[in-house]
Design an enzyme around this catalytic site. Structure first.
Site: not given
Length: 463
Positions: A286, A157, A100, A223, A96, A416
């Site tokens: 920082c 990601d 990309r 993604c 899969s 899911c």
């Protein structure tokens, strides 16, 4: 500009240290002059000088993430002749990924992504030094890895890793090129550039300066769950390579003000640019008030998972609140008689919380679709939810009346794609009081539809 595709390839070849016939000339005592001579019939790019090419060849660039962003970024940096490329990733190639993640090939499915990527990069340009870091970036190792590189590319990601990468880059004085992509949109920033010391207000902002607070954990979509259009993430990865080249070859006078570039594939114009502020005066990493140090990062005192509200999926639910696909099918089998007519025995309610576009691709028989986005957007406080369950308030619009009925105690199982969103949904449904104080089973199908394919139905579509 080049007038033909072939001429354009010659120009790019000159930048990458190759001639028009793909012959490398890096060993020549005057490689830049020879390659430039091959494209004298074209305009010479004024921003790419001999000095620029030498800077590229001595540069050491670390790419964290060898996926949709990291692959095109690495490909173009290798082609541009960057001297050393390091890749950090602990994942393996899946089928899969291939649409990309352009460095990986079908033959390398199951192989570590860093090894697969380096194999392709060596085919493109064997001259750079390629270094594989075969693990996910961890706080205890980040500084030891980063210190050996000049520039960092964040091609990950998830928020926790983004903050870790930015913090470590700032503390070690490394500029950072950060990008993200989801569905049809992307973002790009150059951070900590110029990379001044902690407390120096003239330095470029860091990730915490731009995003001092992480997004809510339940709003984060990967993604795998949200989907991604290949050219979108490819565009962002290519732009990361471009920004990296600009950072490497720039002089101090050429450093541009910080900006956030937003790409939207279906908008016009495609790009928008937002000017960023300088370093935040109270930034945790920082500024002069910094509380994050290399010691707190390495020791774990700076807890990125806690800061981002990210909890491992295995910690969301108790074991008794979950059931494997195999256990589910054993508990609710398909009978021989019902198989003959294409139906199953009476089963509990299966709620599929994938978005509708995924549900339409494939779905379990008799399951209903309630997208996780609807559940999260309509979730209310537990006290209010109990009132909803008792019928004193209107039902959430996404909740079917027969499921919410106080008379119903039929089990509810949630599924899911990968088994993450379903756990979040189970918690929300219980907060709504649908478990009837423990009298009703509301559980997650562990591992989602991917596990269903592995344990129950090998013919289940994989996407």
């Amino acid at each position: 500009m080049a007038r033909t595709v072939r001429d354009a390839a010659w120009v790019l070849g000159a930048i990458a240290g190759r001639d028009g016939r793909d012959n490398y000339t890096l060993a020549s005592p005057h490689p830049i002059s020879e390659n430039t001579h091959r494209v004298t019939h074209e305009r010479i790019i004024p921003d790419v000088t001999r000095s620029s090419q030498l800077k590229l060849r001595s540069a050491k660039v670390l790419i964290v993430g060898a996926g949709g962003l990291g692959c095109p970024a690495a490909q173009y940096l290798a082609g541009a002749g960057v001297g050393t490329l390091g890749l950090v990733d602990g994942d393996t190639v899946e089928s899969s990924n291939l649409h990309r993640q352009v460095l990986h090939r079908s033959k390398n499915v199951g192989k570590l992504k860093v090894d697969s990527a380096i194999e392709s990069l060596r085919d493109l340009n064997p001259h750079p030094t390629y270094i594989a870091h075969r693990a996910h970036l961890a706080p205890q190792d980040a500084a030891d890895i980063f210190k050996n590189y000049d520039l960092i590319l964040d091609c990950t990601d998830n928020p926790a890793t983004r903050y870790l990468i930015s913090d470590t880059a700032v503390l070690l004085g490394k500029p950072l090129v950060s990008a993200s992509a989801l569905r049809t949109e992307g973002q790009l920033m150059v951070l900590n550039n110029p990379p001044r010391s902690v407390g120096d207000k003239t330095g470029g902002p860091c990730y915490r300066c731009v995003f001092p607070r992480p997004p809510p954990a339940n709003s984060i979509m990967s993604c795998a769950d949200g989907g991604i259009l290949g050219p979108v993430v490819g565009t962002m990865g290519v732009l990361q390579a471009l920004e990296a080249i600009k950072v490497i070859t720039a002089t101090d006078e050429e450093v541009k003000p910080p900006s956030l570039h937003i790409f939207s594939a279906y908008s016009s114009p495609l790009f928008r640019t937002i000017k960023l502020r300088s370093r935040r005066p109270n930034c945790a990493v920082c500024s002069g008030e910094a509380s994050v140090t290399l010691e707190t990062v390495k020791s774990g005192s700076t807890d990125y998972v806690f800061f981002c509200g990210s909890v491992g999926p295995e910690k969301l639910l108790l074991p008794e609140e979950r059931i494997s696909p195999r256990e589910y099918r054993t508990k609710y089998p398909v009978t021989a008689s019902s198989e003959a007519i294409g139906t199953v025995t009476k089963e509990p309610t299966i709620i599929d919380v994938r978005e509708k576009v995924q549900f339409d691709i494939c779905s379990l028989e008799n399951s209903i679709n309630i997208p996780i986005s609807s559940i999260l957007s309509s979730a209310t406080k537990t006290a209010q939810n109990n009132e909803v369950a008792n019928g004193s308030n209107p039902l959430p619009p996404w909740l079917p009346a027969d499921i919410a009925s106080s008379d119903s105690i039929d089990p509810i199982y949630v599924v899911c794609r990968l088994g993450n969103d379903s756990q979040i949904a189970v918690k929300r449904l219980k907060e709504l009081g649908l478990d009837r104080g423990g009298e009703r089973v509301v559980a997650d199908i562990r591992g989602g539809l991917r596990a269903w394919r592995e344990q129950v139905d090998p013919e289940w579509p994989e996407y």
